[in-house]
Motif scaffolding. Structure first.
Motif, PDB file in Angstrom:
ATOM      1  N   PHE A  37     -66.284 -13.362  15.597  1.00 55.67           N
ATOM      2  CA  PHE A  37     -66.493 -15.009  14.484  1.00 55.67           C
ATOM      3  C   PHE A  37     -65.531 -14.285  13.107  1.00 55.67           C
ATOM      4  O   PHE A  37     -66.207 -13.196  12.518  1.00 55.67           O
ATOM      5  N   GLN A  38     -65.208 -14.720  12.341  1.00 55.13           N
ATOM      6  CA  GLN A  38     -63.777 -14.956  10.919  1.00 55.13           C
ATOM      7  C   GLN A  38     -65.064 -14.885   9.993  1.00 55.13           C
ATOM      8  O   GLN A  38     -65.575 -13.903   9.553  1.00 55.13           O
ATOM      9  N   ASP A  39     -66.590 -15.794  10.191  1.00 60.31           N
ATOM     10  CA  ASP A  39     -67.206 -16.063   9.612  1.00 60.31           C
ATOM     11  C   ASP A  39     -68.781 -15.700  10.307  1.00 60.31           C
ATOM     12  O   ASP A  39     -69.640 -15.918  10.411  1.00 60.31           O
ATOM     13  N   MET A  98     -61.533 -11.189  18.585  1.00 62.16           N
ATOM     14  CA  MET A  98     -61.834 -11.033  17.260  1.00 62.16           C
ATOM     15  C   MET A  98     -60.799 -11.590  16.289  1.00 62.16           C
ATOM     16  O   MET A  98     -59.863 -10.828  16.002  1.00 62.16           O
ATOM     17  N   ASP A  99     -61.749 -12.137  15.048  1.00 59.39           N
ATOM     18  CA  ASP A  99     -61.064 -13.018  14.418  1.00 59.39           C
ATOM     19  C   ASP A  99     -61.602 -12.621  12.896  1.00 59.39           C
ATOM     20  O   ASP A  99     -62.405 -12.370  12.586  1.00 59.39           O
ATOM     21  N   GLU A 100     -60.386 -11.561  12.571  1.00 61.80           N
ATOM     22  CA  GLU A 100     -60.560 -11.596  10.981  1.00 61.80           C
ATOM     23  C   GLU A 100     -61.739 -10.538  11.124  1.00 61.80           C
ATOM     24  O   GLU A 100     -62.326 -10.332  10.543  1.00 61.80           O
ATOM     25  N   LYS A 117     -54.288 -19.069  14.155  1.00 63.62           N
ATOM     26  CA  LYS A 117     -54.569 -18.009  14.642  1.00 63.62           C
ATOM     27  C   LYS A 117     -56.112 -18.777  14.688  1.00 63.62           C
ATOM     28  O   LYS A 117     -56.131 -18.149  16.757  1.00 63.62           O
ATOM     29  N   SER A 118     -57.056 -18.508  14.119  1.00 58.79           N
ATOM     30  CA  SER A 118     -58.334 -19.348  14.673  1.00 58.79           C
ATOM     31  C   SER A 118     -58.252 -19.901  15.731  1.00 58.79           C
ATOM     32  O   SER A 118     -58.898 -19.945  17.155  1.00 58.79           O
ATOM     33  N   THR A 119     -57.841 -21.399  15.481  1.00 62.66           N
ATOM     34  CA  THR A 119     -57.323 -22.697  16.327  1.00 62.66           C
ATOM     35  C   THR A 119     -56.896 -21.571  17.921  1.00 62.66           C
ATOM     36  O   THR A 119     -57.705 -22.214  18.981  1.00 62.66           O
TER      37      THR A 119
END
Ligand SMILES: Nc1ncnc2c1ncn2[C@@H]1O[C@H](COP(=O)(O)OP(=O)(O)OP(=O)(O)O)[C@@H](O)[C@H]1O
Ligand SMILES: [Mg+2]
Length: 336
Positions: A80-82, A156-158, A41-43
């Motif tokens: 980002f996720q982080d 939007m990543d989580e 997913k992030s990729t």
């Protein structure tokens, strides 16, 4: 703007993070990309934002090939996720960072920062530093930083993974409403199937870098294309039983039935029914999930209403409307 992945693959060594991904997102759509941890997913988002170069394939935005365009020339904002908030900057400075380095007028940046902060319930928190904010508040600052840019598309990543359940539900609704009012094409990544079901205009299910199915939440839930999708969406997940057992079907199939599609006979034993013993009763308030053991040892989850009268060790009669069954090929896993 429209977004299209055309046979995009991304290898890290011999790991295929994305394996010939073909996916189109229409203008103004909110597409949810969902799948288990490590499925790519992030990729996919990083390739779209230009942070990762695909091994093969093309990425098109509004029918223009942007595969080799640098990130800053793509009009997409990524959450980002982080998080990646700047620790030495206040919320206000974090949110206004992008517009400031693009030398937009200071009072315009201030106005937009305050407007977005209000929309996300960050009013009183603009002068705090990230370490003075809770995880959920930090996440909303990260979201605000993307929103203040007013880009053509949001990735939007989580973005809600650090929020507690209540806040998460609220933030979910806010994102959907915001999307409705702004209308920018949005790809929202989550591993949470419930979030995918409630938020997306359409859902794309990914596993091991491969696209499994794309459709509206209802299509994907009611007609899963394969065993993986069947088992991934829904909580508790669909019961999947070898063909020829209590749920019928040919021996070379796997038969699926959702916990809510199993009926418990009230008095008479139904003609096509089978007996099962209640092993476990889980009361969730608005519903009860029974874990039952059938005569042949098959375990099934059965969803029933609140204040269920069934107790552990009771024997009950169950039946399934054949039209509610899902039949999958045992070997290929594909829907028949
Ligand atoms: N820079 C990298 N180097 C090597 N392998 C990588 C790299 N980035 C990702 N991978 C691998 O590619 C696969 C997909 O990773 P990705 O981060 O896209 O998954 P994800 O679906 O976002 O997972 P999660 O839900 O845990 O965030 C995983 O197997 C991961 O280990
Ligand atoms: Mg990820």
């Amino acid at each position: 703007m429209t977004i299209r992945f055309e046979r995009v693959s991304k290898f890290f060594g011999d790991v295929a993070a994305l394996d010939e991904l073909d996916l189109s997102v229409s203008d103004g759509e909110l597409l949810v990309l969902v799948g288990p941890s490590g499925c790519g997913k992030s990729t996919a988002l990083r390739v779209l934002a230009g942070l990762e170069q695909p091994t093969s394939g093309r990425v098109l935005v509004s029918d223009r090939d942007i595969t080799s365009l640098p990130p800053h020339r793509r009009d997409v904002a990524m959450v980002f996720q982080d998080l990646a908030l700047y620790p030495h900057m206040t919320s206000r400075q974090n949110i206004g960072f992008g517009p400031r380095i693009r030398r937009e007028p200071a009072d315009e940046v201030r106005r937009r920062t305050e407007e977005v902060a209000r929309q996300l319930g960050l009013d009183g928190l603009l002068d705090r530093y990230p370490d003075q904010l809770s995880g959920g508040q930090q996440q909303r600052v990260a979201l605000a930083r993307a929103m203040v840019r007013a880009p053509q598309a949001y990735l939007m990543d989580e973005p809600l993974s650090d929020l507690d359940v209540q806040l998460r539900l609220r933030a979910r609704t806010e994102i959907v409403e915001l999307h409705r009012s702004i209308g920018a094409t949005t790809i929202y990544v989550t591993h949470d199937q419930a979030e995918a079901m409630t938020m997306g205009d359409r859902i794309a299910v990914l596993a091991s870098g491969r696209l499994q199915q794309v459709g509206t939440p209802a299509q994907v839930y009611d007609e899963p294309a394969n065993r993986f999708v069947a088992g991934f969406l829904g909580s508790p997940p669909m019961n999947l039983v070898p063909g020829g057992g209590v749920l019928g079907g040919e021996p070379d199939t796997v038969v699926g039935v959702r916990p809510e599609d199993i009926s418990i006979a009230a008095d008479r034993f139904p003609a096509d029914g089978f007996r099962a013993e209640v092993a476990l009763v889980e009361s969730l308030g608005s519903e009860t999930v029974l874990s039952v053991r059938c005569e042949d040892g098959t375990r099934l989850a059965v969803r029933t209403g609140p204040r269920s009268p069934y107790r552990a060790n009771a024997t009950i009669a169950l039946s399934v409307d054949p039209g509610r069954r899902h039949i999958f090929d045992r070997d290929s896993g594909m829907r028949r």
